[in-house]
Design an enzyme around this catalytic site. Structure first.
Site, mmCIF file in Angstrom:
data_model
loop_
_atom_site.group_PDB
_atom_site.id
_atom_site.type_symbol
_atom_site.label_atom_id
_atom_site.label_comp_id
_atom_site.label_asym_id
_atom_site.label_seq_id
_atom_site.Cartn_x
_atom_site.Cartn_y
_atom_site.Cartn_z
ATOM 1 N N HIS A 279 0.800 -1.227 0.000
ATOM 2 C CA HIS A 279 0.000 0.000 0.000
ATOM 3 C C HIS A 279 0.830 1.275 0.000
ATOM 4 O O HIS A 279 0.275 2.368 -0.011
ATOM 5 C CB HIS A 279 -0.939 0.029 1.213
ATOM 6 C CG HIS A 279 -0.218 0.248 2.514
ATOM 7 N ND1 HIS A 279 0.333 -0.774 3.241
ATOM 8 C CD2 HIS A 279 0.057 1.376 3.207
ATOM 9 C CE1 HIS A 279 0.905 -0.288 4.327
ATOM 10 N NE2 HIS A 279 0.767 1.010 4.336
HETATM 11 C C1 UD1 Z 1 -1.993 5.672 5.503
HETATM 12 C C2 UD1 Z 1 -0.711 6.246 6.066
HETATM 13 C C3 UD1 Z 1 0.381 5.193 5.971
HETATM 14 C C4 UD1 Z 1 -0.039 3.890 6.614
HETATM 15 C C5 UD1 Z 1 -1.356 3.432 6.039
HETATM 16 C C6 UD1 Z 1 -1.801 2.204 6.784
HETATM 17 C C7 UD1 Z 1 -0.290 8.668 5.762
HETATM 18 C C8 UD1 Z 1 0.444 9.670 4.984
HETATM 19 N N1 UD1 Z 1 -0.253 7.395 5.295
HETATM 20 O O1 UD1 Z 1 -1.780 5.431 4.133
HETATM 21 O O2 UD1 Z 1 1.529 5.664 6.646
HETATM 22 O O3 UD1 Z 1 0.952 2.919 6.365
HETATM 23 O O4 UD1 Z 1 -2.328 4.478 6.193
HETATM 24 O O5 UD1 Z 1 -2.761 1.478 6.125
HETATM 25 O O6 UD1 Z 1 -0.872 8.979 6.753
HETATM 26 N N2 UD1 Z 1 -9.180 4.516 1.388
HETATM 27 C C9 UD1 Z 1 -10.434 3.947 1.360
HETATM 28 N N3 UD1 Z 1 -11.023 3.613 2.548
HETATM 29 C C10 UD1 Z 1 -10.438 3.833 3.745
HETATM 30 C C11 UD1 Z 1 -9.178 4.431 3.768
HETATM 31 C C12 UD1 Z 1 -8.553 4.755 2.586
HETATM 32 O O7 UD1 Z 1 -10.993 3.722 0.292
HETATM 33 O O8 UD1 Z 1 -11.050 3.500 4.788
HETATM 34 C C13 UD1 Z 1 -8.520 4.836 0.095
HETATM 35 C C14 UD1 Z 1 -8.875 6.224 -0.415
HETATM 36 O O9 UD1 Z 1 -8.948 6.146 -1.806
HETATM 37 C C15 UD1 Z 1 -7.661 7.037 -0.014
HETATM 38 C C16 UD1 Z 1 -6.529 6.020 -0.114
HETATM 39 O O10 UD1 Z 1 -7.111 4.799 0.297
HETATM 40 O O11 UD1 Z 1 -7.445 8.141 -0.862
HETATM 41 C C17 UD1 Z 1 -5.354 6.351 0.760
HETATM 42 O O12 UD1 Z 1 -5.752 6.549 2.118
HETATM 43 P P1 UD1 Z 1 -4.870 7.474 3.104
HETATM 44 O O13 UD1 Z 1 -5.390 7.353 4.486
HETATM 45 O O14 UD1 Z 1 -4.744 8.812 2.538
HETATM 46 O O15 UD1 Z 1 -3.437 6.842 3.022
HETATM 47 P P2 UD1 Z 1 -2.990 5.323 3.125
HETATM 48 O O16 UD1 Z 1 -2.400 4.933 1.839
HETATM 49 O O17 UD1 Z 1 -4.077 4.510 3.710
HETATM 50 N N1 UDP Z 2 -3.516 -5.618 8.994
HETATM 51 C C1 UDP Z 2 -4.767 -6.218 9.189
HETATM 52 N N2 UDP Z 2 -5.480 -6.612 8.098
HETATM 53 C C2 UDP Z 2 -5.022 -6.481 6.820
HETATM 54 C C3 UDP Z 2 -3.740 -5.866 6.640
HETATM 55 C C4 UDP Z 2 -3.028 -5.450 7.739
HETATM 56 O O1 UDP Z 2 -5.197 -6.381 10.325
HETATM 57 O O2 UDP Z 2 -5.720 -6.864 5.879
HETATM 58 C C5 UDP Z 2 -2.786 -5.133 10.167
HETATM 59 C C6 UDP Z 2 -1.332 -5.535 10.229
HETATM 60 O O3 UDP Z 2 -1.193 -6.665 11.007
HETATM 61 C C7 UDP Z 2 -0.660 -4.351 10.884
HETATM 62 C C8 UDP Z 2 -1.657 -3.213 10.754
HETATM 63 O O4 UDP Z 2 -2.784 -3.741 10.111
HETATM 64 O O5 UDP Z 2 -0.496 -4.572 12.244
HETATM 65 C C9 UDP Z 2 -1.171 -1.996 10.016
HETATM 66 O O6 UDP Z 2 -0.755 -2.333 8.788
HETATM 67 P P1 UDP Z 2 -0.579 -1.378 7.532
HETATM 68 O O7 UDP Z 2 0.255 -2.228 6.671
HETATM 69 O O8 UDP Z 2 -1.873 -0.893 7.030
HETATM 70 O O9 UDP Z 2 0.202 -0.063 8.019
HETATM 71 P P2 UDP Z 2 1.734 0.297 8.271
HETATM 72 O O10 UDP Z 2 2.219 -0.547 9.378
HETATM 73 O O11 UDP Z 2 2.495 0.086 6.993
HETATM 74 O O12 UDP Z 2 1.712 1.741 8.610
#
Ligand code: UD1
Ligand code: UDP
Length: 358
Positions: A203
């Site tokens: 991601h």
């Molecule tokens: C965010 C964090 C990242 C973390 C990740 C964990 C920042 C800059 N990034 O990245 O560090 O590793 O979360 O998972 O804070 N979206 C949905 N539904 C949701 C959430 C997100 O559809 O519930 C989609 C949307 O299109 C959104 C995209 O995911 O634009 C990215 O979501 P965002 O929270 O901006 O960043 P992440 O890539 O999730």
């Molecule tokens: N995780 C989860 N379900 C999923 C993917 C990840 O429960 O389908 C958990 C994973 O074990 C981790 C947490 O979500 O502890 C955060 O993971 P993510 O990779 O989203 O974020 P990051 O650690 O890279 O910020």
């Protein structure tokens, strides 16, 4: 005293899980969910399964580019800080929700505690790296997972308020591991044999937004000799679609929706190995004795690489292919990131700061 804890993204729910309940035994906690993640499978499922207290505030900020999302959080968190007048703001990890909480507090001269402080990837183009550096600079209490993080902070001139707690995510994994045997259903649901599949998660912005990197990752994973199961982050599903890679990926890989934490820990624990660009999953793999292939060029969890349990392969299809086939014995595991009592140490640190006489 009142502690205002700010969470918003999936990894923060996992990190708050061991801390929040303990904290509430000692102080008044007000939990703020920024709404950065909002899908059921990205947010509610964690609160339900892990029995995390229901947030007192959900700010409903949602998705947007970095500036707009962080700006909305600043405004909304500021209003909560104004009305709740907390004695400390507690933030976790390195997301935009982390930075927003820390920045609001610093500007209102409210002390900040940062769980998972002192980590650096060294890559300033990574949004999380900006969040880490700025959050640590705003923090009065820096709860770090390792001695290395102490040195990293010292090199930046930060020595006051630093406590080695170990990793709260180790606490989380240990607490959930006891439940997987009776509660996890994912292996049966997907007809997966223990040790017979590769788990993959992707991601990271650098991997999803660059079509060449994303295509190379899909091809690398597709070359696995074993079935590859990918709980797909919504960001990655959107990116695969946008870059015309969804069909290729769904033909070659088992794409599933994100799963809850109990199923995820089971999927990870029973995987033959994991390929990931997640921060948290690199550590969880180590805790669960699973070989990790990291789809990034660098990592902030360097100790796992040095220990020989994690290999950095970037987004190179050939390097991924080779890493998925490696069969050399892994070295003996050194103890990293504490013994699974990090949450107690964080809470002790918070209470000692707020009630020095107690
Ligand atoms: C965010 C964090 C990242 C973390 C990740 C964990 C920042 C800059 N990034 O990245 O560090 O590793 O979360 O998972 O804070 N979206 C949905 N539904 C949701 C959430 C997100 O559809 O519930 C989609 C949307 O299109 C959104 C995209 O995911 O634009 C990215 O979501 P965002 O929270 O901006 O960043 P992440 O890539 O999730
Ligand atoms: N995780 C989860 N379900 C999923 C993917 C990840 O429960 O389908 C958990 C994973 O074990 C981790 C947490 O979500 O502890 C955060 O993971 P993510 O990779 O989203 O974020 P990051 O650690 O890279 O910020």
């Amino acid at each position: 005293p009142t502690v205002l804890s700010v969470v918003g993204a999936r990894p923060q729910f996992v990190k708050a899980f061991p801390v929040s309940r303990l904290l509430r035994e000692r102080v008044r906690e007000v939990l703020v969910h920024t709404g950065q993640h909002y899908d059921f499978g990205m947010s509610d499922v964690f609160f339900e399964e892990l029995d995390i207290p229901e947030p007192e505030y959900n700010l409903g900020v949602g998705s947007a580019n970095h500036a707009v999302q962080t700006g909305a959080m600043l405004r909304e968190i500021d209003a909560v800080v104004e009305s709740e007048e907390p004695d400390l703001v507690l933030v976790y990890g390195d997301t935009n929700s982390t930075l927003a909480g820390a920045l609001v507090a610093a500007k209102r001269t409210v002390p900040v505690g940062h769980v998972e402080a002192g980590l650096r990837s060294g890559n300033w183009s990574m949004p999380e790296e900006v969040n880490r550096v700025l959050t640590d600079r705003c923090s009065d209490l820096l709860f770090v997972p390792s001695e290395r993080a102490v040195e990293t902070l010292a090199a930046e001139g930060i020595t006051d308020g630093v406590t080695v707690t170990g990793d709260v995510m180790y606490d989380a994994v240990l607490r959930v591991r006891d439940r997987t045997a009776t509660e996890a259903t994912v292996l049966d649901d997907l007809d997966l044999g223990r040790g017979e599949y590769v788990l993959a998660t992707v991601h990271r912005q650098a991997n999803t937004d660059d079509p060449e990197r994303l295509a190379a990752i899909v091809e690398g994973l597709a070359s696995s000799p074993r079935r590859v199961v990918v709980p797909l982050h919504p960001r990655t599903r959107n990116a695969l679609d946008r870059h015309d890679l969804l069909e290729r990926a769904s033909n070659a890989l088992t794409l599933i929706d994100p799963v809850g934490y109990v199923d995820f820990v089971e999927l990870l624990a029973e995987a033959e190995r994991v390929a990931t660009d997640s921060g948290g999953v690199q550590k969880e793999a180590f805790y669960l004795d699973v070989r990790c292939v990291t789809l990034r060029d660098e990592t902030e969890w360097v100790e796992t690489v040095e220990a020989g349990w994690n290999e950095l392969v970037g987004a190179d299809a050939g390097a991924i292919r080779r890493a998925l086939r490696r069969t050399d014995e892994l070295p003996e595991k050194p103890p990293l990131y504490g013994g699974g009592h990090a949450a107690e140490r964080v809470v002790d640190g918070v209470v000692a700061f707020l009630e020095p006489e107690a």
